[in-house]
Scaffold this motif. Structure first.
Motif, PDB file in Angstrom:
ATOM      1  N   UNK A  51       4.846  18.469  18.318  1.00 39.06           N
ATOM      2  CA  UNK A  51       4.956  17.067  17.954  1.00 39.06           C
ATOM      3  C   UNK A  51       4.705  16.929  16.461  1.00 39.06           C
ATOM      4  N   UNK A  52       5.714  16.613  15.644  1.00 40.29           N
ATOM      5  CA  UNK A  52       5.511  16.508  14.188  1.00 40.29           C
ATOM      6  C   UNK A  52       4.427  15.516  13.805  1.00 40.29           C
ATOM      7  N   UNK A  53       4.374  14.383  14.496  1.00 34.18           N
ATOM      8  CA  UNK A  53       3.349  13.399  14.142  1.00 34.18           C
ATOM      9  C   UNK A  53       1.955  13.938  14.453  1.00 34.18           C
ATOM     10  N   UNK A  54       1.817  14.651  15.557  1.00 32.55           N
ATOM     11  CA  UNK A  54       0.532  15.244  15.876  1.00 32.55           C
ATOM     12  C   UNK A  54       0.137  16.323  14.886  1.00 32.55           C
ATOM     13  N   UNK A  55       1.112  17.108  14.431  1.00 32.06           N
ATOM     14  CA  UNK A  55       0.835  18.154  13.443  1.00 32.06           C
ATOM     15  C   UNK A  55       0.382  17.541  12.125  1.00 32.06           C
ATOM     16  N   UNK A 166       8.079   6.992  12.203  1.00 26.19           N
ATOM     17  CA  UNK A 166       8.924   8.129  12.559  1.00 26.19           C
ATOM     18  C   UNK A 166       8.525   9.296  11.665  1.00 26.19           C
ATOM     19  N   UNK A 167       8.137  10.407  12.273  1.00 23.95           N
ATOM     20  CA  UNK A 167       7.665  11.579  11.527  1.00 23.95           C
ATOM     21  C   UNK A 167       8.520  12.778  11.912  1.00 23.95           C
ATOM     22  N   UNK A 168       8.967  13.521  10.912  1.00 22.51           N
ATOM     23  CA  UNK A 168       9.792  14.704  11.151  1.00 22.51           C
ATOM     24  C   UNK A 168       9.429  15.779  10.131  1.00 22.51           C
ATOM     25  N   UNK A 180       5.380  20.161   4.967  1.00 23.14           N
ATOM     26  CA  UNK A 180       5.726  18.799   4.544  1.00 23.14           C
ATOM     27  C   UNK A 180       6.295  18.016   5.725  1.00 23.14           C
ATOM     28  N   UNK A 181       6.085  16.710   5.698  1.00 22.00           N
ATOM     29  CA  UNK A 181       6.540  15.839   6.775  1.00 22.00           C
ATOM     30  C   UNK A 181       7.161  14.578   6.172  1.00 22.00           C
TER      31      UNK A 181
END
Length: 267
Positions: A51-55, A166-168, A180-181
């Motif tokens: 999960x990008x947002x969790x990371x 929105x996180x990627x 980086x996100x």
């Protein structure tokens, strides 16, 4: 010799039960114990995706606990690089010195937060500090350089799962190898709590780089230990704070009245 007849009793079982019975008989014949259940297999057979947002939140949680002095370079397109110095003290007071942070890039200012309020302080030279907001509150738009939020207020936004973001994953920004996100605020937000951008945090929770509407921030060197508390670069005074926009050009002097040229007529 008398012959003996062996009776066979018929047992009706379902297919699944039959398989279990046969397996049990085979194990018993081999001297084994109770049958062992086969390992369970996920229904889909596909490993869970990260999960990008969790990371990102995991790194931001570490960032919230850090206390440091860190120097950055701010690169704005079409302008010379500027320096930014961030101090997050042990007592949670903070100060962000921004080269060219006021008057259209012609004045250096520090934005400092203490329990008694947020101050704007001109530096180089210092002319005193003006209280411009309550502690940890936003500044009026006309005097707000906004860079301070990257290191303070936006950490809480990135940690709050109730905020629509929105996180990627994003490619590393120039000057850093930290993960980086890309962050985009929800389209339903009337006033987005964070600017869209790319944020890169290293394993220590220090912002290594960020690309935001103001430009790109890049960490320069290792952070230094934090002080116990931040100090203001000048005394607290009562005055008008500096705006972020360039001052209007000076009006032409009207001290000497204009004289209309005389026209001579020939007779």
């Amino acid at each position: 010799m008398r012959s003996r007849r062996v009776g066979v009793t018929a047992v009706t079982v379902t297919t699944g039960t039959a398989l279990a019975v046969i397996t049990g008989l085979l194990l018993a014949a081999c001297g084994g114990g109770a049958p062992v259940d086969p390992p369970s297999v996920p229904a889909t057979g596909v490993p869970a995706q990260p999960d990008p947002r969790g990371m990102l939140a995991a790194r931001v949680a570490v960032a919230k606990d850090q206390r440091y002095i860190a120097a950055y370079t701010l690169v704005v397109q079409g302008k010379a690089p500027r320096s930014v110095l961030v101090t997050v003290a042990i007592d949670r007071t903070w100060r962000v010195d921004i080269q060219g942070g006021a008057l259209g890039g012609t004045a250096d200012v520090a934005i400092a937060n203490r329990p008694e309020g947020v101050y704007q302080c001109p530096i180089n030279p210092s002319n005193g500090c003006v209280k411009v907001a309550a502690s940890n509150k936003k500044l009026p738009v006309s005097i707000d350089p906004r860079l301070q939020y990257v290191f303070i207020a936006w950490l809480d936004v990135l940690l709050d799962r109730q905020v629509p973001l929105a996180v990627a994953p994003a490619d590393p920004l120039a000057g850093t190898s930290a993960p980086c996100f890309a962050v985009e605020p929800g389209v339903t937000a009337v006033q987005p709590p964070i600017d869209a951008g790319v944020f890169c945090y290293n394993d220590r929770g220090i912002l290594a780089a960020a690309k935001i509407p103001m430009g790109q921030l890049t960490l320069t060197g290792d952070p230094a230990p934090a002080p116990e508390t931040i100090s203001l670069p000048g005394p607290v005074i009562t005055a008008a704070p500096l705006g972020t926009s360039a001052p209007p050009p000076p009006k032409p002097s009207s001290s000497s009245p204009s004289v209309a040229p005389s026209i001579s007529r020939s007779r």
